[in-house]
Design an enzyme around this catalytic site. Structure first.
Site, PDB file in Angstrom:
ATOM      1  N   HIS A  85      -1.345 -10.690  -3.322  1.00  0.00           N
ATOM      2  CA  HIS A  85      -1.572  -9.238  -3.274  1.00  0.00           C
ATOM      3  C   HIS A  85      -1.069  -8.629  -1.971  1.00  0.00           C
ATOM      4  O   HIS A  85      -1.777  -8.617  -0.968  1.00  0.00           O
ATOM      5  CB  HIS A  85      -3.088  -9.008  -3.415  1.00  0.00           C
ATOM      6  CG  HIS A  85      -3.473  -7.595  -3.707  1.00  0.00           C
ATOM      7  ND1 HIS A  85      -4.538  -7.271  -4.504  1.00  0.00           N
ATOM      8  CD2 HIS A  85      -2.957  -6.412  -3.296  1.00  0.00           C
ATOM      9  CE1 HIS A  85      -4.652  -5.960  -4.591  1.00  0.00           C
ATOM     10  NE2 HIS A  85      -3.706  -5.413  -3.852  1.00  0.00           N
ATOM     11  N   ARG A 115       5.935  -1.658   0.082  1.00  0.00           N
ATOM     12  CA  ARG A 115       6.323  -0.245   0.254  1.00  0.00           C
ATOM     13  C   ARG A 115       7.760   0.098  -0.072  1.00  0.00           C
ATOM     14  O   ARG A 115       8.132   1.259   0.051  1.00  0.00           O
ATOM     15  CB  ARG A 115       6.002   0.236   1.686  1.00  0.00           C
ATOM     16  CG  ARG A 115       4.570   0.012   2.145  1.00  0.00           C
ATOM     17  CD  ARG A 115       3.556   0.660   1.249  1.00  0.00           C
ATOM     18  NE  ARG A 115       2.209   0.620   1.840  1.00  0.00           N
ATOM     19  CZ  ARG A 115       1.090   0.726   1.123  1.00  0.00           C
ATOM     20  NH1 ARG A 115       1.156   0.892  -0.198  1.00  0.00           N
ATOM     21  NH2 ARG A 115      -0.079   0.686   1.718  1.00  0.00           N
ATOM     22  N   ASN A 134       3.019  -0.559  -6.868  1.00  0.00           N
ATOM     23  CA  ASN A 134       2.804   0.875  -6.584  1.00  0.00           C
ATOM     24  C   ASN A 134       3.749   1.400  -5.500  1.00  0.00           C
ATOM     25  O   ASN A 134       3.346   1.994  -4.516  1.00  0.00           O
ATOM     26  CB  ASN A 134       1.337   1.157  -6.221  1.00  0.00           C
ATOM     27  CG  ASN A 134       0.884   0.463  -4.954  1.00  0.00           C
ATOM     28  OD1 ASN A 134       1.466  -0.547  -4.551  1.00  0.00           O
ATOM     29  ND2 ASN A 134      -0.145   0.998  -4.324  1.00  0.00           N
ATOM     30  N   ASP A 139      -2.334  -1.827  -9.678  1.00  0.00           N
ATOM     31  CA  ASP A 139      -3.132  -1.822  -8.449  1.00  0.00           C
ATOM     32  C   ASP A 139      -2.984  -0.528  -7.667  1.00  0.00           C
ATOM     33  O   ASP A 139      -1.916   0.053  -7.566  1.00  0.00           O
ATOM     34  CB  ASP A 139      -2.780  -2.997  -7.547  1.00  0.00           C
ATOM     35  CG  ASP A 139      -3.712  -3.048  -6.348  1.00  0.00           C
ATOM     36  OD1 ASP A 139      -4.929  -3.126  -6.562  1.00  0.00           O
ATOM     37  OD2 ASP A 139      -3.241  -2.944  -5.208  1.00  0.00           O
ATOM     38  N   ASN A 181      -9.935   0.224   0.351  1.00  0.00           N
ATOM     39  CA  ASN A 181     -10.483   0.334  -0.984  1.00  0.00           C
ATOM     40  C   ASN A 181     -10.227  -0.976  -1.727  1.00  0.00           C
ATOM     41  O   ASN A 181      -9.079  -1.345  -1.909  1.00  0.00           O
ATOM     42  CB  ASN A 181      -9.809   1.497  -1.726  1.00  0.00           C
ATOM     43  CG  ASN A 181     -10.476   1.768  -3.058  1.00  0.00           C
ATOM     44  OD1 ASN A 181     -11.623   1.373  -3.264  1.00  0.00           O
ATOM     45  ND2 ASN A 181      -9.772   2.435  -3.956  1.00  0.00           N
ATOM     46  N   ASP A 239      -4.225  -8.249   0.443  1.00  0.00           N
ATOM     47  CA  ASP A 239      -4.105  -6.818   0.145  1.00  0.00           C
ATOM     48  C   ASP A 239      -3.435  -6.093   1.321  1.00  0.00           C
ATOM     49  O   ASP A 239      -3.818  -4.988   1.684  1.00  0.00           O
ATOM     50  CB  ASP A 239      -5.480  -6.200  -0.179  1.00  0.00           C
ATOM     51  CG  ASP A 239      -5.365  -4.816  -0.811  1.00  0.00           C
ATOM     52  OD1 ASP A 239      -4.236  -4.365  -1.102  1.00  0.00           O
ATOM     53  OD2 ASP A 239      -6.424  -4.178  -1.017  1.00  0.00           O
TER      54      ASP A 239
HETATM   55 ZN   LIG Z   1      -6.300  -2.454  -5.215  1.00  0.00          ZN
END
Ligand SMILES: [Zn+2]
Length: 433
Positions: free
Chosen positions: A63, A67, A97, A155, A283, A310
């Site tokens: 994870h 960017r 994302n 995600d 988050n 993350d």
């Molecule tokens: Zn997430």
């Protein structure tokens, strides 16, 4: 062709093959040739002295946010992959994302091309569950798989529609792809910016209850039971999630899960102690001490399969603002090992389990190659100094972004060498900085 490497005198910890002891590792032709107690150095080999160090399979991070495309001022595939190998990670899974979202082969191919050009960590793209990650229409999983995606995720956003989530599980099952899910009920989150509890009340910040995560985890476990397929719960942070996943595994459901170093190490009280530092805003949010304890126990007993960072780089534009307005997320690739090694020192985790959760645990969750030093495996290796003490100097980080709560902090444990495919791609103290 990479040179033959002869890594001698180190403590080899390879949970996948049950090895833990002083061994010599020989890497040849991009693969692990041999791991043995006594072995002659081949004449053409370069010797690497690993005495006092750990020699482990290269870490695998399920994870990260790199960017690129779209927000290259925060990170690029190249800078993220460079930061990864500085932290001992030889493979990272890049979340979709980006701008545009990785919901089609052209974005997947761009990420893979950038990673190949950079030549640091392996980068495995994760495709979107839904087109644009808008939660309305499924993406083309066959196309994403063919282009090189290793899993699927929206995600950053939950899949709010239960019906779409059911179809995503059914459709992904046909392609053998794991769905990795960001679990939060946005109506329960509301305008919350940190964990709901005494610290938030004292700080006057709106809270997010652990139940916002729990209800979505429970929903998706119910759907998994209905459809089959493979579910992976991203960044587990609440004790309710840990309990639900433990019970689901006991019932034989094909669920895996990950936890971040920060959710293992920090609590909502650290937000208060930091004086509203936005480097403590992420988050899911940093939760209560009892949630942290549950995550540690879940990792120790195998309920949580993997440690994933993350890694979420942001610039000062998104972070040097008031807490309510700041973007969520922190960088993690360069600090994961020392932060998690502190848990070993605190007695919360064994050394073997720590290495397992950074290597073969994540490999199995997404069905990736690697995570082991078995003969014939790719020569992806981390050499780690568990005793090295250092101070995290933000000016010396490889990530383009500096949003980490460990800035200026003293850390113990450091990756000193990283090898990908038999090639040395990071050597601490002998680098291009
Ligand atoms: Zn997430």
């Amino acid at each position: 062709m990479a040179e033959v490497l002869f890594i001698e005198g180190g403590r080899v910890i390879d949970p996948a093959s049950g090895t833990d002891g002083v061994r010599t590792v020989i890497l040849r032709d991009g693969k692990v040739a041999e791991v043995a107690e006594r072995v002659e150095k081949p004449r053409d080999a370069r010797a690497i002295d690993a005495r006092g160090k750990w020699v482990t399979p290269g870490f695998i991070d399920l994870h990260v946010h790199l960017r690129e495309p779209g927000q290259e001022y925060k990170e690029t595939v190249a800078t993220g992959a460079r930061a990864a190998v500085a932290g001992g990670f030889t493979a990272v899974c890049a979340m979709p994302n980006t701008k545009p979202v990785n919901d089609n082969a052209s974005v997947t191919e761009l990420v893979l091309a950038r990673a190949a050009a950079a030549g640091f960590a392996r980068v495995h793209p994760v495709g979107a569950i839904s087109k644009g990650s808008n939660g309305e229409e499924l993406a083309e999983y066959g196309e994403l798989l063919a282009a090189g995606c290793v899993a699927l995720s929206d995600d950053g956003r939950p899949v709010l529609s239960s019906a779409l989530m059911r179809r995503a599980l059914e459709y992904s099952k046909a392609f053998g792809l794991t769905l990795t899910v960001h679990e939060e009920d946005l109506q329960l989150v509301g305008k919350g910016v940190m964990h709901e509890g005494a610290a938030a009340t004292r700080l006057g910040l709106k809270g997010i209850p652990g139940a916002a995560e729990d209800v979505m985890v429970l929903r998706d476990l119910a759907l998994l039971e209905l459809t089959g397929g493979r579910l992976h719960v991203a960044h587990v942070s609440s004790r309710g999630s840990v309990r639900a996943i433990r019970e689901a595994k006991a019932r034989g459901l094909a669920v895996t899960a990950e936890v971040t170093p920060h959710h293992l190490a920090l609590t909502d009280e650290d937000v208060a102690a930091s004086g509203y530092s936005t480097d403590f805003k992420m988050n899911p949010p940093l939760r209560s001490a009892s949630d942290v304890q549950a995550c540690r126990e879940g990792l120790a007993d195998g309920t949580l399969d993997a440690i994933a960072t993350d890694h979420a780089p942001h610039s000062a534009v998104e972070k040097d603002v008031e807490f309510d307005a700041a973007a969520n997320g922190i960088t993690g690739l360069e600090t994961a090992f020392p932060v998690c090694l502190a848990l070993v020192r605190a007695g919360a985790l064994t050394e073997r389990r720590l290495v397992e959760a950074l290597t073969i645990g994540p490999a199995r969750a997404f069905g990736l190659a690697g995570g082991t030093l078995a003969a014939g495996a790719a020569a992806d290796v981390a050499v780690l100094d568990p005793k090295a003490e250092w101070i995290l100097d933000p000016a010396r980080m490889y990530s383009k972004s500096r949003n980490t709560p460990w800035k200026g902090k003293r850390l113990a444990g450091r990756c000193v060498m990283t090898i990908v495919g038999g090639r040395i791609v990071h050597e601490e103290g002998r680098t291009e900085r």
